[in-house]
Design a protein around this motif. Structure first.
Motif, PDB file in Angstrom:
ATOM      1  N   THR A 106     -11.307  -4.349  -3.654  1.00 33.39           N
ATOM      2  CA  THR A 106     -10.183  -5.076  -3.361  1.00 33.39           C
ATOM      3  C   THR A 106      -9.707  -6.712  -1.935  1.00 33.39           C
ATOM      4  O   THR A 106      -8.986  -6.337  -1.034  1.00 33.39           O
ATOM      5  CB  THR A 106      -8.416  -4.191  -3.185  1.00 33.39           C
ATOM      6  OG1 THR A 106      -9.533  -3.280  -2.703  1.00 33.39           O
ATOM      7  CG2 THR A 106      -8.581  -4.326  -4.781  1.00 33.39           C
ATOM      8  N   ARG A 116      -8.671  -5.804   4.339  1.00 33.79           N
ATOM      9  CA  ARG A 116      -8.109  -4.433   3.208  1.00 33.79           C
ATOM     10  C   ARG A 116      -7.226  -3.532   2.760  1.00 33.79           C
ATOM     11  O   ARG A 116      -6.176  -3.513   4.294  1.00 33.79           O
ATOM     12  CB  ARG A 116      -9.620  -3.172   3.964  1.00 33.79           C
ATOM     13  CG  ARG A 116     -11.220  -3.824   3.572  1.00 33.79           C
ATOM     14  CD  ARG A 116     -12.083  -2.957   3.924  1.00 33.79           C
ATOM     15  NE  ARG A 116     -13.307  -2.900   4.281  1.00 33.79           N
ATOM     16  CZ  ARG A 116     -13.978  -3.649   5.125  1.00 33.79           C
ATOM     17  NH1 ARG A 116     -13.291  -4.430   6.121  1.00 33.79           N
ATOM     18  NH2 ARG A 116     -15.074  -3.331   4.890  1.00 33.79           N
ATOM     19  N   PRO A 117      -6.487  -3.981   1.421  1.00 31.53           N
ATOM     20  CA  PRO A 117      -5.743  -3.435   1.838  1.00 31.53           C
ATOM     21  C   PRO A 117      -5.277  -2.035   2.140  1.00 31.53           C
ATOM     22  O   PRO A 117      -6.614  -0.927   1.316  1.00 31.53           O
ATOM     23  CB  PRO A 117      -5.447  -2.959   0.187  1.00 31.53           C
ATOM     24  CG  PRO A 117      -6.254  -2.781  -0.538  1.00 31.53           C
ATOM     25  CD  PRO A 117      -7.412  -4.311   0.720  1.00 31.53           C
ATOM     26  N   LYS A 118      -4.700  -0.865   2.274  1.00 32.64           N
ATOM     27  CA  LYS A 118      -4.199  -0.110   2.871  1.00 32.64           C
ATOM     28  C   LYS A 118      -3.167   1.020   1.263  1.00 32.64           C
ATOM     29  O   LYS A 118      -1.904   0.996   1.041  1.00 32.64           O
ATOM     30  CB  LYS A 118      -2.704  -0.268   4.073  1.00 32.64           C
ATOM     31  CG  LYS A 118      -2.679  -0.862   4.954  1.00 32.64           C
ATOM     32  CD  LYS A 118      -4.709  -0.708   5.446  1.00 32.64           C
ATOM     33  CE  LYS A 118      -4.998  -1.655   7.084  1.00 32.64           C
ATOM     34  NZ  LYS A 118      -6.596  -1.021   7.017  1.00 32.64           N
ATOM     35  N   GLN A 122      -0.841  -1.173  -1.968  1.00 35.78           N
ATOM     36  CA  GLN A 122      -1.394  -2.336  -1.918  1.00 35.78           C
ATOM     37  C   GLN A 122      -2.933  -3.521  -2.270  1.00 35.78           C
ATOM     38  O   GLN A 122      -2.688  -4.110  -2.809  1.00 35.78           O
ATOM     39  CB  GLN A 122      -1.849  -2.440  -0.330  1.00 35.78           C
ATOM     40  CG  GLN A 122      -0.677  -2.942   0.697  1.00 35.78           C
ATOM     41  CD  GLN A 122      -0.999  -3.093   1.722  1.00 35.78           C
ATOM     42  OE1 GLN A 122      -2.397  -3.336   2.634  1.00 35.78           O
ATOM     43  NE2 GLN A 122      -0.270  -3.156   2.881  1.00 35.78           N
ATOM     44  N   ARG A 123      -4.017  -2.365  -2.484  1.00 34.22           N
ATOM     45  CA  ARG A 123      -4.518  -2.464  -3.977  1.00 34.22           C
ATOM     46  C   ARG A 123      -4.496  -3.244  -5.099  1.00 34.22           C
ATOM     47  O   ARG A 123      -4.318  -4.206  -5.596  1.00 34.22           O
ATOM     48  CB  ARG A 123      -4.921  -1.447  -4.544  1.00 34.22           C
ATOM     49  CG  ARG A 123      -6.484  -1.436  -3.035  1.00 34.22           C
ATOM     50  CD  ARG A 123      -7.815  -0.025  -3.422  1.00 34.22           C
ATOM     51  NE  ARG A 123      -7.311   1.071  -3.629  1.00 34.22           N
ATOM     52  CZ  ARG A 123      -6.902   1.615  -2.798  1.00 34.22           C
ATOM     53  NH1 ARG A 123      -7.494   1.705  -1.604  1.00 34.22           N
ATOM     54  NH2 ARG A 123      -6.694   3.222  -2.300  1.00 34.22           N
ATOM     55  N   TYR A 125      -1.693  -4.213  -5.800  1.00 36.36           N
ATOM     56  CA  TYR A 125      -0.771  -6.170  -5.486  1.00 36.36           C
ATOM     57  C   TYR A 125      -1.477  -6.907  -5.467  1.00 36.36           C
ATOM     58  O   TYR A 125      -0.999  -8.156  -6.383  1.00 36.36           O
ATOM     59  CB  TYR A 125       0.081  -5.638  -4.165  1.00 36.36           C
ATOM     60  CG  TYR A 125       0.975  -6.994  -3.302  1.00 36.36           C
ATOM     61  CD1 TYR A 125       1.294  -7.919  -4.374  1.00 36.36           C
ATOM     62  CD2 TYR A 125       0.466  -7.484  -2.350  1.00 36.36           C
ATOM     63  CE1 TYR A 125       2.419  -8.812  -3.970  1.00 36.36           C
ATOM     64  CE2 TYR A 125       1.218  -8.542  -1.665  1.00 36.36           C
ATOM     65  CZ  TYR A 125       1.866  -9.689  -2.416  1.00 36.36           C
ATOM     66  OH  TYR A 125       2.951 -10.117  -1.753  1.00 36.36           O
ATOM     67  N   LEU A 126      -2.941  -7.029  -5.110  1.00 32.41           N
ATOM     68  CA  LEU A 126      -3.530  -7.558  -4.081  1.00 32.41           C
ATOM     69  C   LEU A 126      -4.518  -7.900  -5.824  1.00 32.41           C
ATOM     70  O   LEU A 126      -4.833  -8.989  -6.401  1.00 32.41           O
ATOM     71  CB  LEU A 126      -4.551  -7.294  -3.387  1.00 32.41           C
ATOM     72  CG  LEU A 126      -4.270  -7.411  -2.126  1.00 32.41           C
ATOM     73  CD1 LEU A 126      -5.760  -6.516  -1.083  1.00 32.41           C
ATOM     74  CD2 LEU A 126      -3.997  -8.678  -1.532  1.00 32.41           C
ATOM     75  N   LEU A 148      -0.386  -9.888   3.642  1.00 32.07           N
ATOM     76  CA  LEU A 148      -1.666 -10.185   2.079  1.00 32.07           C
ATOM     77  C   LEU A 148      -1.501 -11.391   1.237  1.00 32.07           C
ATOM     78  O   LEU A 148      -2.325 -11.802   0.928  1.00 32.07           O
ATOM     79  CB  LEU A 148      -1.356  -9.072   0.591  1.00 32.07           C
ATOM     80  CG  LEU A 148      -1.487  -7.377   1.604  1.00 32.07           C
ATOM     81  CD1 LEU A 148      -1.389  -6.324   0.832  1.00 32.07           C
ATOM     82  CD2 LEU A 148      -3.121  -7.457   2.321  1.00 32.07           C
ATOM     83  N   ASP A 303       5.198   3.587   2.103  1.00 33.51           N
ATOM     84  CA  ASP A 303       3.967   2.135   2.213  1.00 33.51           C
ATOM     85  C   ASP A 303       3.877   1.109   3.487  1.00 33.51           C
ATOM     86  O   ASP A 303       2.961   0.577   3.736  1.00 33.51           O
ATOM     87  CB  ASP A 303       3.716   0.750   0.657  1.00 33.51           C
ATOM     88  CG  ASP A 303       3.940   1.703  -0.720  1.00 33.51           C
ATOM     89  OD1 ASP A 303       2.569   2.613  -0.622  1.00 33.51           O
ATOM     90  OD2 ASP A 303       4.823   1.760  -1.142  1.00 33.51           O
TER      91      ASP A 303
END
Length: 334
Positions: A106, A116-118, A122-123, A125-126, A148, A303
């Protein structure tokens, strides 16, 4: 300490004074930050650590210290980075398991940054942005929705998956009216588009962004300029979508052309339209919720990746305005 407290002892290997100093922070500020958040007591002698506190919290604290120790071997830690790791740990705990995703799966890769997603939201979402041609990111300020989306657009452009990026915002903001701003229309709307410019500058550099804007490979425009257009092979982002009307949202969603992707971001708790207008984002959530091949990602105050006080402020407003959940307790601003 509570009567159900326990003590955990462990050793972090390999012993490296520089890494341990990075882990603990100046005057052990990182350890104190973890203690305050999780309601623990942490002590150490070199690379030997002792954690005392409630069983679940001490288990989470031990896991977090192992993860931070790994990161301390690779990068310089600061309170903000520790805060992000605490946020991600809390989200994983609330889901009852840790994510199985490989971090590299991701990562958004641009020329200047690897982003990198937090946390799992967020992961997700990506993942939705990559999977669906139309994706919605909905949640409070500071959750990384716009950043993002812009990063994903830059990555798609650099990998030749799209031919241009179109960034759109409605020119309505906190009661302001364009007529009160100086300059022509382009100069009037520029302040509303500044957050997306800033993200582009960070990922591509000022000079490259200027060249791409001049060649219309990157187009930043107010929503009113979208009427009558069809956008092919484009990555289109509509930011602050809670300030669109129903008609504007319908107009935007029907601009999609062949080979295009659209991401719509917004916060339905910060609508600046007049009271007699329905938010196009809120309406679209109801109209499109059952449609296949559209991704919806929802963020919560947990988040928020800005200053930790921002999360507490968002939660306080939710409790006041919507009767949201009470704070989780002392030492835990969730």
């Amino acid at each position: 300490m509570n009567t159900d407290s326990e003590t955990r002892e462990f050793v972090l290997e390999p012993a490296d004074n520089a890494v341990l100093a990075n882990l603990c922070g100046q005057f052990d500020e990182h350890l104190r930050q973890i203690e305050k958040r999780l309601g623990l007591h942490i002590s150490n002698r070199g690379n030997r650590f002792r954690i005392t506190g409630p069983a679940q919290a001490s288990q989470a604290g031990a896991r977090l210290l192992h993860e931070l120790f790994r990161l301390a071997c690779e990068e310089q830690l600061d309170p903000h980075r520790v805060h992000i790791c605490l946020q991600e740990s809390a989200m994983n705990e609330s889901q009852g398991s840790r994510t199985n995703d490989s971090p590299e799966d991701t990562v958004v890769k641009t020329t200047r940054l690897h982003i990198r997603p937090k946390g799992p939201n967020q992961r997700g979402y990506l993942d939705n942005i990559r999977k669906f041609d139309l994706c919605f990111g909905i949640g409070p300020a500071g959750t990384g929705k716009t950043y993002l989306a812009v990063a994903s657009a830059v990555e798609a452009l650099e990998q030749d998956r799209v031919r241009r990026i179109v960034l759109v915002r409605p020119a309505v903001e906190a009661g302001e009216r364009l007529g009160f701003l100086p300059g022509d229309l382009s100069q009037k709307v520029d302040p509303y588009l500044r957050p997306m410019y800033d993200a582009l500058y960070e990922m591509l550099g000022f000079d490259k962004v200027a060249r791409l804007v001049e060649r219309n490979i990157i187009e930043v425009a107010p929503l009113a300029f979208m009427r009558g257009r069809s956008l092919n092979e484009s990555f289109v982002i509509l930011d602050e979508a809670q300030n669109t009307t129903v008609e504007q949202m319908k107009m935007f969603l029907t601009r999609m052309g062949f080979g295009s992707r659209s991401v719509v971001t917004g916060d339905i708790t910060q609508i600046d339209l007049s009271r007699n207008q329905v938010s196009g984002l809120r309406h679209a959530m109801q109209v499109l919720e059952e449609m296949p091949n559209i991704g919806f990602s929802f963020f919560s105050p947990a988040d928020v990746v800005r200053h930790s006080l921002v999360q507490s402020i968002v939660e306080a407003y939710e409790r006041f305005e919507y009767g949201g959940p009470e704070p989780a307790g002392d030492g835990d601003p969730r």
